[in-house]
Design a protein around this motif. Structure first.
Motif, mmCIF file in Angstrom:
data_model
loop_
_atom_site.group_PDB
_atom_site.id
_atom_site.type_symbol
_atom_site.label_atom_id
_atom_site.label_comp_id
_atom_site.label_asym_id
_atom_site.label_seq_id
_atom_site.Cartn_x
_atom_site.Cartn_y
_atom_site.Cartn_z
ATOM 1 N N UNK A 8 0.682 -1.105 0.104
ATOM 2 C CA UNK A 8 0.067 0.081 0.066
ATOM 3 C C UNK A 8 0.875 1.369 -0.111
ATOM 4 N N UNK A 9 2.112 1.277 0.601
ATOM 5 C CA UNK A 9 2.989 2.162 0.917
ATOM 6 C C UNK A 9 3.365 2.964 -0.498
ATOM 7 N N UNK A 10 3.467 1.963 -1.510
ATOM 8 C CA UNK A 10 3.740 2.540 -2.958
ATOM 9 C C UNK A 10 2.453 2.434 -3.889
ATOM 10 N N UNK A 11 1.407 2.276 -3.280
ATOM 11 C CA UNK A 11 0.294 2.313 -4.324
ATOM 12 C C UNK A 11 -0.686 3.486 -4.048
ATOM 13 N N UNK A 12 -1.744 3.463 -3.126
ATOM 14 C CA UNK A 12 -2.707 4.271 -2.934
ATOM 15 C C UNK A 12 -3.856 4.371 -3.899
ATOM 16 N N UNK A 13 -3.845 3.446 -4.979
ATOM 17 C CA UNK A 13 -4.851 3.319 -5.902
ATOM 18 C C UNK A 13 -6.372 3.503 -5.415
ATOM 19 N N UNK A 14 -6.634 2.223 -4.372
ATOM 20 C CA UNK A 14 -8.095 2.471 -4.019
ATOM 21 C C UNK A 14 -8.614 3.758 -3.278
ATOM 22 N N UNK A 15 -7.582 4.368 -2.919
ATOM 23 C CA UNK A 15 -7.929 5.866 -2.378
ATOM 24 C C UNK A 15 -8.355 6.759 -3.592
ATOM 25 N N UNK A 16 -7.963 6.134 -4.768
ATOM 26 C CA UNK A 16 -8.351 7.414 -5.935
ATOM 27 C C UNK A 16 -8.964 6.449 -6.763
ATOM 28 N N UNK A 17 -9.809 5.812 -6.302
ATOM 29 C CA UNK A 17 -10.629 4.829 -7.072
ATOM 30 C C UNK A 17 -12.264 4.472 -6.738
ATOM 31 N N UNK A 18 -12.410 4.231 -5.402
ATOM 32 C CA UNK A 18 -13.541 3.821 -4.881
ATOM 33 C C UNK A 18 -14.107 5.166 -4.090
ATOM 34 N N UNK A 19 -15.392 5.263 -4.031
ATOM 35 C CA UNK A 19 -16.210 6.264 -2.939
ATOM 36 C C UNK A 19 -15.923 5.739 -1.702
ATOM 37 N N UNK A 20 -15.496 6.539 -0.527
ATOM 38 C CA UNK A 20 -15.130 6.110 0.557
ATOM 39 C C UNK A 20 -16.149 6.670 1.215
ATOM 40 N N UNK A 21 -17.262 5.947 1.612
ATOM 41 C CA UNK A 21 -18.484 6.422 2.303
ATOM 42 C C UNK A 21 -18.823 5.516 3.644
ATOM 43 N N UNK A 22 -19.330 6.251 4.615
ATOM 44 C CA UNK A 22 -19.390 5.554 5.903
ATOM 45 C C UNK A 22 -20.653 6.318 6.627
ATOM 46 N N UNK A 23 -21.000 5.436 7.723
ATOM 47 C CA UNK A 23 -21.690 5.982 8.511
ATOM 48 C C UNK A 23 -21.488 7.414 9.278
ATOM 49 N N UNK A 24 -22.151 8.355 9.355
ATOM 50 C CA UNK A 24 -21.782 9.601 9.693
ATOM 51 C C UNK A 24 -21.258 9.664 11.079
ATOM 52 N N UNK A 25 -21.615 8.828 12.190
ATOM 53 C CA UNK A 25 -21.179 8.973 13.491
ATOM 54 C C UNK A 25 -19.860 8.331 13.446
ATOM 55 N N UNK A 26 -19.186 7.772 12.696
ATOM 56 C CA UNK A 26 -17.804 7.634 12.634
ATOM 57 C C UNK A 26 -16.843 8.914 12.547
ATOM 58 N N UNK A 27 -17.490 10.006 12.131
ATOM 59 C CA UNK A 27 -16.716 11.366 11.989
ATOM 60 C C UNK A 27 -16.728 11.772 13.590
ATOM 61 N N UNK A 28 -15.826 13.037 13.554
ATOM 62 C CA UNK A 28 -15.663 13.607 14.929
ATOM 63 C C UNK A 28 -16.911 14.354 15.262
ATOM 64 N N UNK A 29 -17.769 14.388 14.516
ATOM 65 C CA UNK A 29 -19.094 14.983 14.796
ATOM 66 C C UNK A 29 -19.928 13.958 15.675
ATOM 67 N N UNK A 30 -19.624 12.573 15.657
ATOM 68 C CA UNK A 30 -20.229 11.684 16.397
ATOM 69 C C UNK A 30 -19.416 10.761 17.155
#
Ligand code: SF4
Ligand code: SF4
Length: 120
Positions: A8-30
Protein backbone atom coordinates in the motif's frame (compact mmCIF):
# COMPACT_ATOMS: atom_id res chain seq x y z
CA UNK A 1 7.13 -16.59 5.41
CA UNK A 2 5.94 -13.37 7.05
CA UNK A 3 5.50 -10.22 4.96
CA UNK A 4 8.17 -7.61 5.52
CA UNK A 5 6.33 -4.69 3.93
CA UNK A 6 2.92 -3.71 2.61
CA UNK A 7 2.21 -2.93 -1.04
CA UNK A 8 0.00 0.00 0.00
CA UNK A 9 2.78 2.46 0.79
CA UNK A 10 3.83 2.49 -2.86
CA UNK A 11 0.28 2.33 -4.23
CA UNK A 12 -2.71 4.33 -2.95
CA UNK A 13 -4.85 3.34 -5.93
CA UNK A 14 -7.97 2.37 -3.97
CA UNK A 15 -7.99 5.81 -2.31
CA UNK A 16 -8.27 7.29 -5.80
CA UNK A 17 -10.79 4.86 -7.26
CA UNK A 18 -13.60 3.96 -4.86
CA UNK A 19 -16.02 6.18 -3.04
CA UNK A 20 -15.19 5.96 0.66
CA UNK A 21 -18.59 6.25 2.34
CA UNK A 22 -19.54 5.36 5.90
CA UNK A 23 -21.92 6.07 8.75
CA UNK A 24 -21.77 9.72 9.74
CA UNK A 25 -21.27 8.92 13.44
CA UNK A 26 -17.75 7.65 12.64
CA UNK A 27 -16.79 11.28 12.07
CA UNK A 28 -15.58 13.59 14.81
CA UNK A 29 -19.14 14.93 14.92
CA UNK A 30 -20.27 11.63 16.42
CA UNK A 31 -17.09 10.05 17.79
CA UNK A 32 -14.32 11.92 19.61
CA UNK A 33 -11.13 11.29 17.66
CA UNK A 34 -13.11 9.99 14.69
CA UNK A 35 -12.68 10.84 11.02
CA UNK A 36 -12.21 14.63 10.87
CA UNK A 37 -15.65 15.89 9.96
CA UNK A 38 -14.28 18.69 7.78
CA UNK A 39 -12.75 16.11 5.43
CA UNK A 40 -16.15 14.52 4.78
CA UNK A 41 -19.33 15.54 3.02
CA UNK A 42 -22.88 14.49 3.59
CA UNK A 43 -24.53 11.97 1.27
CA UNK A 44 -27.79 11.59 3.18
CA UNK A 45 -29.05 11.52 6.77
CA UNK A 46 -27.01 8.38 7.49
CA UNK A 47 -23.95 8.43 5.28
CA UNK A 48 -21.00 10.71 4.57
CA UNK A 49 -18.15 10.26 2.13
CA UNK A 50 -14.51 11.30 2.20
CA UNK A 51 -14.18 14.49 0.21
CA UNK A 52 -12.70 13.88 -3.21
CA UNK A 53 -13.80 10.26 -3.51
CA UNK A 54 -16.69 10.91 -5.84
CA UNK A 55 -16.54 12.09 -9.42
CA UNK A 56 -14.81 11.16 -12.64
CA UNK A 57 -11.29 11.39 -11.18
CA UNK A 58 -11.64 10.50 -7.53
CA UNK A 59 -8.86 11.06 -5.03
CA UNK A 60 -9.43 11.15 -1.32
CA UNK A 61 -8.53 14.48 0.22
CA UNK A 62 -6.63 12.65 2.96
CA UNK A 63 -4.27 10.85 0.57
CA UNK A 64 -0.84 12.42 0.34
CA UNK A 65 1.97 11.57 -2.03
CA UNK A 66 2.13 10.19 -5.53
CA UNK A 67 0.05 7.18 -6.48
CA UNK A 68 2.19 4.23 -7.52
CA UNK A 69 5.27 5.76 -5.96
CA UNK A 70 5.00 6.83 -2.33
CA UNK A 71 1.75 7.57 -0.52
CA UNK A 72 0.29 7.92 2.94
CA UNK A 73 -3.11 8.34 4.51
CA UNK A 74 -2.82 11.59 6.46
CA UNK A 75 -5.53 10.43 8.88
CA UNK A 76 -4.43 6.82 9.14
CA UNK A 77 -5.25 6.40 12.84
CA UNK A 78 -8.60 8.12 12.36
CA UNK A 79 -9.63 6.51 9.07
CA UNK A 80 -13.10 5.05 8.71
CA UNK A 81 -14.25 1.46 9.03
CA UNK A 82 -14.61 1.17 5.26
CA UNK A 83 -10.95 2.06 4.81
CA UNK A 84 -9.86 -0.29 7.58
CA UNK A 85 -11.88 -3.15 6.11
CA UNK A 86 -10.32 -3.01 2.64
CA UNK A 87 -7.54 -5.62 2.49
CA UNK A 88 -4.63 -5.27 0.12
CA UNK A 89 -4.49 -8.19 -2.25
CA UNK A 90 -2.62 -11.25 -0.96
CA UNK A 91 -2.95 -10.15 2.62
CA UNK A 92 -2.98 -13.51 4.37
CA UNK A 93 -2.62 -15.01 0.90
CA UNK A 94 -6.09 -13.96 -0.27
CA UNK A 95 -6.50 -12.21 -3.63
CA UNK A 96 -8.59 -9.01 -3.51
CA UNK A 97 -9.83 -8.41 -7.04
CA UNK A 98 -11.08 -4.94 -6.10
CA UNK A 99 -7.59 -3.95 -4.97
CA UNK A 100 -6.14 -5.19 -8.25
CA UNK A 101 -8.91 -3.42 -10.19
CA UNK A 102 -8.07 -0.11 -8.56
CA UNK A 103 -4.40 -0.68 -9.26
CA UNK A 104 -5.09 -1.48 -12.92
CA UNK A 105 -7.00 1.80 -13.26
CA UNK A 106 -3.78 3.54 -12.24
CA UNK A 107 -1.56 1.46 -14.51
CA UNK A 108 -0.26 -0.76 -11.71
CA UNK A 109 0.10 -4.52 -11.94
CA UNK A 110 -1.76 -6.88 -9.59
CA UNK A 111 -0.13 -7.30 -6.21
CA UNK A 112 2.40 -10.14 -6.07
CA UNK A 113 4.05 -11.79 -3.13
CA UNK A 114 7.18 -9.83 -4.04
CA UNK A 115 5.22 -6.63 -3.24
CA UNK A 116 4.92 -8.01 0.30
CA UNK A 117 8.63 -8.68 0.37
CA UNK A 118 8.03 -12.42 0.22
CA UNK A 119 10.25 -14.50 -1.99
CA UNK A 120 8.50 -17.32 -3.87
S1 SF4 B 1 -5.21 -0.68 -4.13
FE1 SF4 B 1 -4.56 -2.41 -2.86
S2 SF4 B 1 -2.32 -2.27 -2.70
FE2 SF4 B 1 -3.12 -0.30 -3.42
S3 SF4 B 1 -3.32 0.95 -1.55
FE3 SF4 B 1 -5.30 -0.03 -1.97
S4 SF4 B 1 -5.30 -1.93 -0.80
FE4 SF4 B 1 -3.17 -1.21 -0.92
S1 SF4 C 1 -9.17 8.14 4.49
FE1 SF4 C 1 -7.11 7.38 4.07
S2 SF4 C 1 -7.36 5.17 3.68
FE2 SF4 C 1 -9.39 6.14 3.50
S3 SF4 C 1 -9.65 6.61 1.30
FE3 SF4 C 1 -8.79 8.42 2.30
S4 SF4 C 1 -6.55 8.27 2.08
FE4 SF4 C 1 -7.46 6.24 1.68
Amino acid sequence: MKPVRTPCLTCGACCAFFRASFYWAETSAGTPGGVPEQLTEKINDFLVQMKGTRGPQPRCVALSGEIGSEVACSIYEQRSSVCRAFPPSLQDGVVNEDCNRARAAHGLKPVTSADWGIKD
